[in-house]
Design a protein around this motif. Structure first.
Motif, short mmCIF file in Angstrom:
data_model
loop_
_atom_site.label_atom_id
_atom_site.label_comp_id
_atom_site.label_asym_id
_atom_site.label_seq_id
_atom_site.Cartn_x
_atom_site.Cartn_y
_atom_site.Cartn_z
N CYS A 82 0.84 -1.20 0.00
CA CYS A 82 0.00 0.00 0.00
C CYS A 82 0.88 1.25 0.00
N PHE A 83 0.52 2.20 -0.84
CA PHE A 83 1.31 3.42 -0.97
C PHE A 83 0.89 4.50 0.02
N GLU A 84 -0.34 4.42 0.52
CA GLU A 84 -0.85 5.37 1.50
C GLU A 84 -1.51 4.59 2.64
N LEU A 89 -7.29 -0.11 4.39
CA LEU A 89 -8.72 -0.38 4.53
C LEU A 89 -9.29 -0.92 3.22
N ILE A 90 -8.89 -0.32 2.11
CA ILE A 90 -9.37 -0.79 0.80
C ILE A 90 -8.85 -2.21 0.55
N ALA A 91 -7.59 -2.45 0.89
CA ALA A 91 -7.02 -3.78 0.71
C ALA A 91 -7.80 -4.82 1.51
N ALA A 92 -8.20 -4.46 2.73
CA ALA A 92 -8.98 -5.39 3.54
C ALA A 92 -10.36 -5.61 2.94
N VAL A 98 -1.13 -8.64 0.99
CA VAL A 98 -0.43 -7.37 0.86
C VAL A 98 1.05 -7.54 1.20
N ALA A 99 1.90 -7.09 0.29
CA ALA A 99 3.33 -7.02 0.60
C ALA A 99 3.57 -5.85 1.55
N VAL A 100 4.47 -6.07 2.49
CA VAL A 100 4.95 -4.99 3.36
C VAL A 100 6.45 -4.96 3.18
N GLN A 101 6.95 -3.86 2.59
CA GLN A 101 8.33 -3.87 2.11
C GLN A 101 9.26 -2.95 2.89
N LEU A 109 0.47 -0.16 8.63
CA LEU A 109 -0.39 -1.32 8.83
C LEU A 109 -0.79 -1.46 10.29
N LEU A 110 0.16 -1.32 11.20
CA LEU A 110 -0.13 -1.48 12.62
C LEU A 110 -1.03 -0.38 13.16
#
Length: 358
Positions: A82-84, A89-92, A98-101, A109-110
């Motif tokens: 996610c870029f923002e 929320l949209i991803a959920a 979702v990658a967390v990089q 995320l947290l």
């Protein structure tokens, strides 16, 4: 209607996905459909793999939403995350993996209030140095994400820099780096891109991510797609719309870069750089005219290109021209243009109609 069409063979894409699955028996495979399925049409590719793909991988939320609209139950991996912060929320809502990089994405995320937990893929920087946690940072963040209510599965992924160069030392180092963190508790692991799917069984892990191979092009400079058992999915086909005689010493095209060294016949073809054909393709780049080889003559124009027909005396206006496809590998054209098949396929523009056969 302008005579230029990208024919897309969906059966070839299904065949190529099956090749990936055979190369990695027992593993699951995300079909990579980012960038409009590498120019082939995401809607059609996802639909053709609807009942076959274990999941799909995309680059951004917009692409993910398109896939979700086509496949309510698919596992969809957001490769760059996610870029923002609001995108979690949209991803959920879209039920994405979702990658967390990096730390910034992990912190966002947290902090997110989500209706349901996400399957998270921690991205490890194994040596490409583009995205991902360092091994040390990954070890630091792992327990925090493992315990977070926002996280369902906690998975591990990375990406190769040189898997297309067989026997490359960096690839060996990247595999070793990936393996070095597997003492941590991860649910699923993914490392292999197309090149690794085809040639590095040690990298197959739990999920593989076939991309370019799905579309029948090769990730390698020294092994053709046909040798790998892959079938080209796109044939870019145009037509001869003019033929003229060119005297010795006369030039063709912008910049007068091609000059006839013998009495010549030059044909004009209904395809140019506005269609996605590379403007930087030099004279000599192959095309097929009526099934026979000819060569580019001069610079590619916006809507047209010229070919030397001197050795094809029967060639005539209306003849079919294959710019790349079943009989002329896109990788061969790309090599002449100093690029890769990925770029040519993804740059075929929206004004070129796609016609599908299954």
């Amino acid at each position: 209607m302008r005579p230029l069409v990208a024919h897309v063979d969906l059966a070839a894409i299904r065949h190529n996905y099956a090749v990936a699955k055979r190369c990695a028996p027992g593993r699951e495979a995300f079909a990579v459909v980012k960038a409009n399925a590498y120019g082939h049409g995401a809607r059609e590719v996802v639909s053709c793999l609807h009942d076959e793909a274990d999941g799909f991988a995309v680059a951004c939320l917009e692409e993910a939403a398109e896939v979700r609209a086509l496949h309510a139950g698919a596992r969809i991996l957001l490769l760059e995350g996610c870029f923002e912060p609001a995108e979690y929320l949209i991803a959920a809502q879209l039920r994405l993996d979702v990658a967390v990089q990096g730390p910034e994405q992990a912190q966002a995320l947290l902090a997110a209030q989500l209706p349901s937990a996400l399957n998270v893929w921690m991205k490890l920087d194994t040596g490409m140095h583009r995205l991902g946690f360092s091994p040390e940072a990954l070890r630091d963040w792992h327990p925090r994400l493992r315990q977070a209510p926002q996280v369902a599965e906690l998975n591990l992924m990375s990406h190769f820099a040189n898997a297309d160069l067989r026997g490359d030392e960096l690839t060996e180092d990247q595999v070793a780096c990936f393996l070095s963190v597997l003492d941590l508790d991860f649910d699923q692991r993914s490392l292999a891109n197309s090149a690794a799917v085809l040639t590095i069984p040690a990298a197959h892990m739990d999920w593989v991510r076939p991309g370019i191979m799905l579309y029948g092009a090769t990730p390698f400079s020294d092994i053709g797609a046909a040798e790998l058992g892959l079938r080209p999915a796109m044939s870019l086909e145009a037509q001869l719309i003019a033929v003229r005689e060119v005297a010795v010493g006369e030039s063709v095209g912008y910049g007068a870069t091609w000059v006839a060294e013998r009495p010549s016949r030059v044909g004009t073809v209904s395809c140019g750089y506005a269609d996605g054909y590379p403007r930087h393709a030099p004279s000599g780049t192959p095309v097929l005219v009526g099934g026979q080889r000819a060569a580019l003559a001069g610079r590619v124009s916006m809507d047209m290109l010229a070919v030397d027909l001197t050795d094809l005396p029967e060639a005539a206006v209306g003849d079919r021209v294959e710019l790349w496809g079943v009989n002329l590998p896109v990788d061969e054209v790309a090599a002449h243009a100093g690029t890769i098949g990925y770029e040519l396929l993804t740059k075929v523009t929206a004004r070129v109609p796609r016609r599908y056969r299954s």
